[in-house]
Design a protein around this motif. Structure first.
Motif, short mmCIF file in Angstrom:
data_model
loop_
_atom_site.label_atom_id
_atom_site.label_comp_id
_atom_site.label_asym_id
_atom_site.label_seq_id
_atom_site.Cartn_x
_atom_site.Cartn_y
_atom_site.Cartn_z
N SER A 168 -9.78 -0.87 -7.54
CA SER A 168 -9.11 0.43 -7.44
C SER A 168 -8.06 0.61 -8.52
O SER A 168 -7.51 -0.35 -9.06
CB SER A 168 -8.46 0.58 -6.06
OG SER A 168 -7.36 -0.31 -5.94
N SER A 169 -7.76 1.86 -8.82
CA SER A 169 -6.72 2.16 -9.81
C SER A 169 -5.37 1.59 -9.40
O SER A 169 -4.61 1.12 -10.22
CB SER A 169 -6.52 3.63 -10.03
OG SER A 169 -7.51 4.41 -9.67
N GLU A 170 -5.08 1.64 -8.08
CA GLU A 170 -3.81 1.11 -7.61
C GLU A 170 -3.69 -0.38 -7.87
O GLU A 170 -2.63 -0.88 -8.27
CB GLU A 170 -3.64 1.39 -6.10
CG GLU A 170 -3.50 2.84 -5.73
CD GLU A 170 -4.83 3.60 -5.75
OE1 GLU A 170 -4.79 4.84 -5.68
OE2 GLU A 170 -5.89 2.94 -5.85
N GLU A 171 -4.79 -1.10 -7.65
CA GLU A 171 -4.76 -2.54 -7.88
C GLU A 171 -4.68 -2.87 -9.36
O GLU A 171 -3.95 -3.77 -9.77
CB GLU A 171 -6.02 -3.19 -7.26
CG GLU A 171 -6.07 -4.69 -7.33
CD GLU A 171 -4.99 -5.40 -6.54
OE1 GLU A 171 -4.94 -6.64 -6.60
OE2 GLU A 171 -4.16 -4.72 -5.88
N LEU A 172 -5.38 -2.13 -10.18
CA LEU A 172 -5.28 -2.33 -11.63
C LEU A 172 -3.86 -2.03 -12.12
O LEU A 172 -3.34 -2.71 -13.01
CB LEU A 172 -6.29 -1.45 -12.36
CG LEU A 172 -7.75 -1.88 -12.29
CD1 LEU A 172 -8.63 -0.86 -13.00
CD2 LEU A 172 -7.96 -3.26 -12.89
N GLN A 173 -3.27 -1.02 -11.54
CA GLN A 173 -1.90 -0.68 -11.92
C GLN A 173 -0.95 -1.81 -11.53
O GLN A 173 -0.02 -2.15 -12.28
CB GLN A 173 -1.49 0.64 -11.24
CG GLN A 173 -0.13 1.15 -11.65
CD GLN A 173 -0.09 1.64 -13.09
OE1 GLN A 173 -1.14 1.90 -13.69
NE2 GLN A 173 1.09 1.72 -13.67
N ARG A 174 -1.18 -2.40 -10.35
CA ARG A 174 -0.32 -3.49 -9.90
C ARG A 174 -0.39 -4.69 -10.85
O ARG A 174 0.63 -5.21 -11.28
CB ARG A 174 -0.73 -3.94 -8.49
CG ARG A 174 0.13 -5.08 -7.93
CD ARG A 174 -0.41 -5.59 -6.62
NE ARG A 174 -1.64 -6.35 -6.79
CZ ARG A 174 -1.70 -7.65 -7.14
NH1 ARG A 174 -0.57 -8.32 -7.36
NH2 ARG A 174 -2.86 -8.25 -7.25
N ILE A 175 -1.60 -5.12 -11.20
CA ILE A 175 -1.69 -6.31 -12.04
C ILE A 175 -1.28 -6.02 -13.48
O ILE A 175 -0.92 -6.94 -14.22
CB ILE A 175 -3.11 -6.92 -12.00
CG1 ILE A 175 -4.14 -6.01 -12.65
CG2 ILE A 175 -3.51 -7.26 -10.57
CD1 ILE A 175 -5.50 -6.68 -12.83
N SER A 176 -1.29 -4.75 -13.87
CA SER A 176 -0.87 -4.43 -15.23
C SER A 176 0.61 -4.70 -15.46
O SER A 176 1.05 -4.84 -16.59
CB SER A 176 -1.19 -2.97 -15.56
OG SER A 176 -0.33 -2.09 -14.86
N HIS A 177 1.37 -4.78 -14.37
CA HIS A 177 2.81 -5.02 -14.47
C HIS A 177 3.17 -6.50 -14.32
O HIS A 177 4.35 -6.86 -14.41
CB HIS A 177 3.56 -4.21 -13.42
CG HIS A 177 3.46 -2.72 -13.62
ND1 HIS A 177 3.99 -2.07 -14.71
CD2 HIS A 177 2.85 -1.77 -12.87
CE1 HIS A 177 3.75 -0.78 -14.63
NE2 HIS A 177 3.04 -0.57 -13.52
N LEU A 178 2.18 -7.35 -14.06
CA LEU A 178 2.47 -8.76 -13.84
C LEU A 178 2.77 -9.51 -15.13
O LEU A 178 3.64 -10.38 -15.16
CB LEU A 178 1.28 -9.44 -13.13
CG LEU A 178 0.96 -8.91 -11.72
CD1 LEU A 178 -0.25 -9.63 -11.17
CD2 LEU A 178 2.16 -9.07 -10.80
N GLU A 179 2.03 -9.18 -16.19
CA GLU A 179 2.22 -9.86 -17.47
C GLU A 179 1.93 -8.90 -18.61
O GLU A 179 1.18 -7.93 -18.45
CB GLU A 179 1.26 -11.05 -17.60
CG GLU A 179 1.46 -12.16 -16.60
CD GLU A 179 0.48 -13.29 -16.86
OE1 GLU A 179 0.86 -14.27 -17.54
OE2 GLU A 179 -0.66 -13.20 -16.38
#
Length: 348
Positions: free
Chosen positions: A287-298
């Protein structure tokens, strides 16, 4: 040296004539465990069971680069989705199922299922690997409360085969060299003389990584995670770096292209098979929400290399339906990775 960016394992693969070639294969399990632990450290997903399986001091190694963490995440999410849906379909049918993981190494999937809401759906969970790897894992299980408690009562956990095999009510750790004919090596381990067999021919059965069971009377599924497309320039770099580690990949030779991957199952009598690259999975099944979440990890600045890596790995699943007169086809035919119904640009 280019490391396997998704922490993959290569069970049963070696170069003939190389000194201790199996040692190089076993080393890929350490790579996989460290890659998963790195992704956990960076909060891509939660896995409280990976740390007890790490070698001494491994938890003090620096995290893997973002490219490896993203690849590990995509692979894990995709296979977890397939396994969870398999459990759900079995539960909806009102029966238990069994899972066989070949070349399991330090995989933690059994514990994640056994401590989750679908734990009662499992009739058997079987892991096979080299005896050296199963011995190490059996020892880690005995030492760790996190790993031993989900197996049941201590008196029901049996260590056999000089410490290389472990059996409990549901979980079974089996030493096996998968390069040898399964008919010659597995029956004494899966069906001990004078004892009931670990596997039932009447339950839905999911095979992870390799297809070795040839006879069943119910529903059989398989999930293979693999490299492909090693004939282009980027693929040759990956292949040469693996060969430099004394790891050969004969299993990819019969399936060199993306289009050829489903034939791994279809040519062996499976009714349906689908393949998706990790690139496709990342862009269509998360999902876009999950991709958005991991995009902020590193911070990931190797976007082009990430794309190249993900399009050289694929997850292929196959389904074999028996007893068609029972009317099970409609539900089980839906098993597989599902795309999210949304249009979006690549977000990471």
């Amino acid at each position: 040296m280019f490391a396997d960016p998704t922490g993959g394992r290569f069970p049963g693969r070696s170069q003939v004539g190389q000194p201790d070639a199996d040692g190089a294969i076993r080393l890929t399990d350490s790579d996989a465990a460290l890659a998963r632990y790195s992704a956990v450290q960076k909060h891509y997903f939660n896995d409280p069971f990976i740390r007890p399986l790490l070698s001494r001091g491994a938890q003090y190694q620096p995290p893997r680069p973002p490219l490896i963490n993203v690849g590990t995440y995509v692979r894990s999410e995709a296979i977890d989705s397939l396994v969870n849906e398999w459990l759900s379909l079995s539960q909806a049918e009102g029966k238990k199922c069994q899972i066989v993981s070949l070349g399991a190494g330090s995989d933690t999937r059994f514990w994640r299922i056994a401590t989750g809401p679908q734990k009662d759906v499992l009739a058997s969970y079987i892991e096979l690997d080299f005896a050296e790897n199963t011995t190490k894992k059996a020892m880690a299980i005995r030492k760790s409360r996190e790993l031993s408690i989900p197996l049941g009562k201590p008196e029901d956990i049996k260590i056999t085969h000089c410490g290389s095999a472990l059996n409990s009510s549901v979980y079974h750790l089996v030493p096996a060299d998968m390069r040898l004919p399964p008919a010659d090596t597995l029956p004494p381990l899966l069906c001990p003389k004078g004892q009931p067999g670990i596997l039932s021919p009447d339950l839905p059965t999911l095979l992870l990584f390799e297809c070795v069971l040839s006879k069943s009377s119910t529903i059989l599924g398989g999930v293979v995670y693999e490299m492909f497309g090693l004939n282009d320039s980027f693929g040759r770099v990956m292949l040469n770096n693996l060969k430099a580690r004394n790891v050969d990949l004969p299993g990819v030779e019969p399936y060199p292209s993306f289009q050829s991957l489903p034939s791994r199952f279809l040519n062996r009598g499976f009714d349906a098979s689908v393949a998706l690259t990790l690139k496709q999975i990342r862009t269509t099944c998360i999902s876009s929400e999950e991709l958005q979440r991991i995009s902020h990890l590193e911070l990931l600045d190797e976007l082009e290399e990430l794309e190249l890596v993900l399009q050289h790995y694929a997850i292929t699943w196959g389904l074999k339906l028996y007893n068609r007169e029972r009317g099970l086809n409609a539900a089980w035919n839906t098993w597989g990775l599902k795309p999210y119904h949304e249009t979006r640009e690549d977000e990471y």
